[in-house]
Design an enzyme around this catalytic site. Structure first.
Site, mmCIF file in Angstrom:
data_model
loop_
_atom_site.group_PDB
_atom_site.id
_atom_site.type_symbol
_atom_site.label_atom_id
_atom_site.label_comp_id
_atom_site.label_asym_id
_atom_site.label_seq_id
_atom_site.Cartn_x
_atom_site.Cartn_y
_atom_site.Cartn_z
ATOM 1 N N LYS A 193 -29.808 38.519 2.945
ATOM 2 C CA LYS A 193 -30.870 39.036 3.819
ATOM 3 C C LYS A 193 -30.322 39.381 5.209
ATOM 4 C CE LYS A 193 -33.532 35.366 3.536
ATOM 5 N NZ LYS A 193 -32.988 34.375 2.594
ATOM 6 N N ARG A 268 -42.301 31.669 4.734
ATOM 7 C CA ARG A 268 -41.767 30.884 3.627
ATOM 8 C C ARG A 268 -42.876 30.107 2.937
ATOM 9 N NH1 ARG A 268 -36.094 30.630 5.995
ATOM 10 N NH2 ARG A 268 -34.755 29.687 4.424
ATOM 11 N N ARG A 307 -19.358 31.031 2.250
ATOM 12 C CA ARG A 307 -19.774 31.246 3.634
ATOM 13 C C ARG A 307 -19.544 29.969 4.457
ATOM 14 N NH1 ARG A 307 -25.862 33.191 4.812
ATOM 15 N NH2 ARG A 307 -26.390 30.983 4.731
ATOM 16 N N ARG A 313 -21.769 26.198 9.241
ATOM 17 C CA ARG A 313 -23.120 25.682 9.018
ATOM 18 C C ARG A 313 -23.067 24.472 8.093
ATOM 19 N NH1 ARG A 313 -27.457 30.377 7.689
ATOM 20 N NH2 ARG A 313 -28.491 28.543 6.797
ATOM 21 N N ARG A 325 -31.820 23.710 -1.007
ATOM 22 C CA ARG A 325 -32.436 24.865 -0.320
ATOM 23 C C ARG A 325 -32.922 25.888 -1.337
ATOM 24 N NH1 ARG A 325 -27.641 26.549 3.086
ATOM 25 N NH2 ARG A 325 -28.873 28.329 3.784
HETATM 26 P P1 AMP Z 1 -32.152 30.296 6.831
HETATM 27 O O1 AMP Z 1 -31.146 30.681 7.858
HETATM 28 O O2 AMP Z 1 -33.250 31.337 6.714
HETATM 29 O O3 AMP Z 1 -31.545 29.953 5.506
HETATM 30 O O4 AMP Z 1 -32.881 28.986 7.365
HETATM 31 C C1 AMP Z 1 -32.189 27.784 7.583
HETATM 32 C C2 AMP Z 1 -33.147 26.617 7.712
HETATM 33 O O5 AMP Z 1 -34.022 26.866 8.824
HETATM 34 C C3 AMP Z 1 -34.106 26.414 6.546
HETATM 35 O O6 AMP Z 1 -33.502 25.663 5.507
HETATM 36 C C4 AMP Z 1 -35.241 25.684 7.209
HETATM 37 O O7 AMP Z 1 -34.921 24.338 7.437
HETATM 38 C C5 AMP Z 1 -35.324 26.368 8.559
HETATM 39 N N1 AMP Z 1 -36.244 27.523 8.498
HETATM 40 C C6 AMP Z 1 -35.934 28.852 8.682
HETATM 41 N N2 AMP Z 1 -37.016 29.634 8.551
HETATM 42 C C7 AMP Z 1 -38.039 28.788 8.268
HETATM 43 C C8 AMP Z 1 -39.423 29.004 8.000
HETATM 44 N N3 AMP Z 1 -39.969 30.231 7.964
HETATM 45 N N4 AMP Z 1 -40.191 27.906 7.768
HETATM 46 C C9 AMP Z 1 -39.667 26.673 7.788
HETATM 47 N N5 AMP Z 1 -38.383 26.423 8.000
HETATM 48 C C10 AMP Z 1 -37.564 27.462 8.248
#
Ligand code: AMP
Length: 369
Positions: A193, A268, A307, A313, A325
């Site tokens: 994404k 989400r 990654r 990360r 996740r």
């Molecule tokens: P991402 O970079 O999108 O994979 O997000 C990393 C982490 O950020 C996720 O595993 C959640 O803990 C938190 N996070 C990101 N976006 C959201 C969202 N829309 N709602 C809740 N938690 C989020």
């Protein structure tokens, strides 16, 4: 929201607010006039509802008459005012109150003053339920004003759009469709994404908001929000809805002039999707599409571990957190496919292939929106 002819209108002023304004005006006018029996002059067509409701509230004896002017006003005002029915009774020596539904440019009011120039009335006063100060271009005094409104086209309570809407008991405001393109980029962690958003934002001149990136930025800067989010993110769990929604609203507000947004990692949950619809609605806009990158779980785990070797990360370094996740995504997030499918806005795109090929597939969907 309602549709009249080709345009959409959203609720603006409730029947209760109108009623309160008319009650106040009736009281003020009765106080000022004293014991004279006034003649209320409604300007047709628009004012029929104002006059009807107003005189029922007027606490003392009064007379009512109408004049009929046609202004050929649509969404754009024009100068063209015609007198269709003039005064039909002698008003010499009378206290006259003009009752208008709305005063915007003041053109109708010029015509009213022309009509009364040679009448030897005792007093002539102007009362209007709605007034648009930004549009008013005349010097005539307005003696009683119900509600001041911004210079946007309204319908209801006697006011029409090309004949329709006069019968509605409350007032609606035109929805100005801003031509924004708002996309939700969807897919499990590692689907690509972020990479694709970088290309799409340039190609379509959109603002990219990744909630994950905003959280990570806050963690890096050790903000209160960052500290709160970290405890969830480190375990691969979702940050609570309200925290995330408030943060997203703030990010969107920071970009008030955007052509549109790419939402990445948001929504989400159903609650987040509803909050996003509400936010878009407040901007007279909407989500145009949810585009989902579809990638097999095993490929995702492989990509994320890779990654993790360079991204630093914590949630990319550990296979069990990665799998958590992905599970979180399917448990909580995949319900959003239904949410957007129900609105015919869900588009699945194959997320396996070269970056360019995938950008091409996404563009093909966006170009058809
Ligand atoms: P991402 O970079 O999108 O994979 O997000 C990393 C982490 O950020 C996720 O595993 C959640 O803990 C938190 N996070 C990101 N976006 C959201 C969202 N829309 N709602 C809740 N938690 C989020």
């Amino acid at each position: 929201m309602i549709k009249l002819h080709d345009k959409y209108f959203k609720p603006f002023i409730s029947a209760k607010e109108i009623d309160d304004a008319l009650t106040r005006m009736a009281k003020d006018i009765a106080n000022d006039i004293g014991d004279d029996i006034p003649v209320f002059v409604g300007i047709l067509n628009g004012s029929f509802m104002v006059v009807s409701d107003f005189v029922k509230k007027y606490p003392k004896p009064c007379e009512v008459t109408f004049i009929k002017l046609a202004s050929y006003e649509g969404v754009k005002s024009t100068e063209d005012i015609q007198r269709l029915i003039g005064l039909t009774q002698d008003l010499t020596g009378r206290t006259v109150i003009i009752l208008e539904d709305i005063i915007d440019s003041g053109n109708t009011l010029s015509e009213v003053h022309r009509i009364f120039k040679n009448e030897k009335v005792k007093t002539l006063k102007i009362a209007t339920l709605f007034y648009k100060p930004e549009a008013y271009k005349k010097d005539f005094k307005l003696h009683y004003i119900g509600i001041e409104i911004p210079n946007k086209f309204i319908v209801g309570f006697g006011l029409d759009y090309d004949g329709l809407g006069r019968d509605i008991p409350e007032v609606y405001q035109i929805k100005e469709t801003q031509h924004m393109t708002n996309l939700v980029l969807f897919g499990p962690p590692g689907a690509g994404k972020g990479t694709q958003a970088e290309f799409l934002k340039k190609k379509y001149n959109l603002v990219h908001i990744s909630t994950g990136d905003v959280f990570r930025y806050n963690i890096k800067n050790e903000t209160a929000l960052g500290m709160l989010a970290k405890s969830y993110m480190d375990k691969g769990e979702l940050v609570p809805d309200q925290v995330t929604i408030d943060m997203l609203n703030a990010e969107v507000e920071k970009n008030a002039d955007a052509n549109g947004f790419i939402f990445d990692g948001f929504p989400r949950t159903n609650a987040q999707a509803q909050a996003l619809d509400k936010l878009m609605d407040s901007k007279d806009s909407q989500i145009n599409a949810m585009i989902a990158l579809e990638v097999d779980d095993e490929i995702l785990v492989e990509r994320l571990l890779k990654r993790g070797e360079t991204s630093g990360r914590a949630d990319d370094a550990d296979e069990s957190i990665i799998r958590n996740r992905i599970t979180e995504y399917y448990n909580k997030t995949a319900v959003l496919k239904d949410y957007y499918s129900a609105q015919d806005k869900y588009f699945g795109v194959d997320g396996v292939g070269s970056i360019e090929d995938i950008t091409q597939r996404l563009s093909a969907v966006i170009d058809k929106l």
